[in-house]
Design an enzyme around this catalytic site. Sequence first.
Site, PDB file in Angstrom:
ATOM      1  CB  CYS A   4      -0.926  -0.010   1.219  1.00 34.55           C
ATOM      2  SG  CYS A   4      -1.839   1.527   1.421  1.00 34.55           S
ATOM      3  CG  ASP A  30      -2.905  14.557  -4.435  1.00 32.86           C
ATOM      4  OD1 ASP A  30      -3.874  13.852  -4.111  1.00 32.86           O
ATOM      5  OD2 ASP A  30      -2.262  14.393  -5.504  1.00 32.86           O
ATOM      6  CG  HIS A  46      -4.382  -0.723   4.938  1.00 33.84           C
ATOM      7  ND1 HIS A  46      -3.854  -0.059   3.856  1.00 33.84           N
ATOM      8  CD2 HIS A  46      -5.296  -1.588   4.430  1.00 33.84           C
ATOM      9  CE1 HIS A  46      -4.414  -0.503   2.743  1.00 33.84           C
ATOM     10  NE2 HIS A  46      -5.291  -1.441   3.070  1.00 33.84           N
ATOM     11  CG  ASN A  86     -12.627  10.077  -5.189  1.00 34.11           C
ATOM     12  OD1 ASN A  86     -13.678  10.695  -5.359  1.00 34.11           O
ATOM     13  ND2 ASN A  86     -11.455  10.576  -5.533  1.00 34.11           N
ATOM     14  N   GLY A  92     -14.055   6.384  -8.355  1.00 32.47           N
ATOM     15  CA  GLY A  92     -12.806   7.040  -8.752  1.00 32.47           C
ATOM     16  C   GLY A  92     -11.663   6.832  -7.788  1.00 32.47           C
ATOM     17  CG  HIS A  99      -7.284   8.906   0.160  1.00 28.42           C
ATOM     18  ND1 HIS A  99      -7.299   7.585  -0.248  1.00 28.42           N
ATOM     19  CD2 HIS A  99      -7.570   9.641  -0.935  1.00 28.42           C
ATOM     20  CE1 HIS A  99      -7.571   7.535  -1.548  1.00 28.42           C
ATOM     21  NE2 HIS A  99      -7.753   8.782  -1.992  1.00 28.42           N
ATOM     22  CG  HIS A 101      -8.972  13.889  -2.251  1.00 30.56           C
ATOM     23  ND1 HIS A 101      -7.897  13.903  -3.098  1.00 30.56           N
ATOM     24  CD2 HIS A 101      -9.508  12.641  -2.354  1.00 30.56           C
ATOM     25  CE1 HIS A 101      -7.779  12.723  -3.700  1.00 30.56           C
ATOM     26  NE2 HIS A 101      -8.749  11.941  -3.265  1.00 30.56           N
TER      27      HIS A 101
HETATM   28  P1  5GP Z   1      -8.061   8.762  -5.093  1.00 31.65           P
HETATM   29  O1  5GP Z   1      -8.347   8.832  -6.569  1.00 31.65           O
HETATM   30  O2  5GP Z   1      -7.700   7.357  -4.654  1.00 31.65           O
HETATM   31  O3  5GP Z   1      -9.160   9.356  -4.266  1.00 31.65           O
HETATM   32  O4  5GP Z   1      -6.835   9.717  -4.841  1.00 31.65           O
HETATM   33  C1  5GP Z   1      -5.521   9.278  -4.750  1.00 31.65           C
HETATM   34  C2  5GP Z   1      -4.667  10.523  -4.693  1.00 31.65           C
HETATM   35  O5  5GP Z   1      -3.379  10.142  -4.250  1.00 31.65           O
HETATM   36  C3  5GP Z   1      -4.499  11.225  -6.050  1.00 31.65           C
HETATM   37  O6  5GP Z   1      -4.972  12.568  -5.937  1.00 31.65           O
HETATM   38  C4  5GP Z   1      -2.991  11.150  -6.302  1.00 31.65           C
HETATM   39  O7  5GP Z   1      -2.477  12.323  -6.896  1.00 31.65           O
HETATM   40  C5  5GP Z   1      -2.432  10.919  -4.918  1.00 31.65           C
HETATM   41  N1  5GP Z   1      -1.202  10.141  -4.896  1.00 31.65           N
HETATM   42  C6  5GP Z   1      -0.973   8.951  -5.518  1.00 31.65           C
HETATM   43  N2  5GP Z   1       0.263   8.502  -5.255  1.00 31.65           N
HETATM   44  C7  5GP Z   1       0.831   9.432  -4.451  1.00 31.65           C
HETATM   45  C8  5GP Z   1       2.127   9.526  -3.835  1.00 31.65           C
HETATM   46  O8  5GP Z   1       3.011   8.653  -3.986  1.00 31.65           O
HETATM   47  N3  5GP Z   1       2.361  10.618  -3.059  1.00 31.65           N
HETATM   48  C9  5GP Z   1       1.424  11.587  -2.868  1.00 31.65           C
HETATM   49  N4  5GP Z   1       1.754  12.639  -2.096  1.00 31.65           N
HETATM   50  N5  5GP Z   1       0.192  11.528  -3.424  1.00 31.65           N
HETATM   51  C10 5GP Z   1      -0.090  10.467  -4.211  1.00 31.65           C
HETATM   52 ZN    ZN Z   2      -2.410   1.378   3.619  1.00 30.87          ZN
END
Ligand code: 5GP
Ligand code: ZN
Length: 111
Positions: A4, A30, A46, A86, A92, A99, A101
């Site tokens: 993860c 992000d 987790h 999401n 999405g 998490h 946002h």
């Molecule tokens: P989701 O689409 O799952 O709601 O959002 C995942 C978010 O994680 C995305 O906005 C993406 O830019 C961010 N993200 C993915 N990998 C990484 C990473 O390695 N580091 C950081 N800081 N953000 C990440």
């Molecule tokens: Zn995790």
Amino acid sequence: MSDCIFCKIRDGEIPSDKVYEDDKVYVFRDINPKAQVHLLMIPREHIESLEGLTDVHDALLVHMMHLLPQLAREQGLDTGFRTIINTGKGGGQEVFHLHIHLLGGSGLPGF
Ligand code: 5GP
Ligand code: ZN
């Protein structure tokens, strides 16, 4: 969850731009910000998504909700902010560690 990304960020195995942490949550920027301020708040535990929550997580959820406006203020988002969770591929979700946002400031896209 050894594979993860967000667990690895929590553990410092993958670098991140940390904004806040305590015994329950970790907050970082992000990597691909969709607005001037774009934070991700993860529980240390987790949990895959909202689907993975049970009533043992009630206190954690309250803690996360209360932290959001506090962090937004600290980021200078005096006029407000947006939160997004999401859930699942259909929602999405790309990273399967729960998490929130937190977005705001210039460049906030229309909803
Ligand atoms: P989701 O689409 O799952 O709601 O959002 C995942 C978010 O994680 C995305 O906005 C993406 O830019 C961010 N993200 C993915 N990998 C990484 C990473 O390695 N580091 C950081 N800081 N953000 C990440
Ligand atoms: Zn995790």
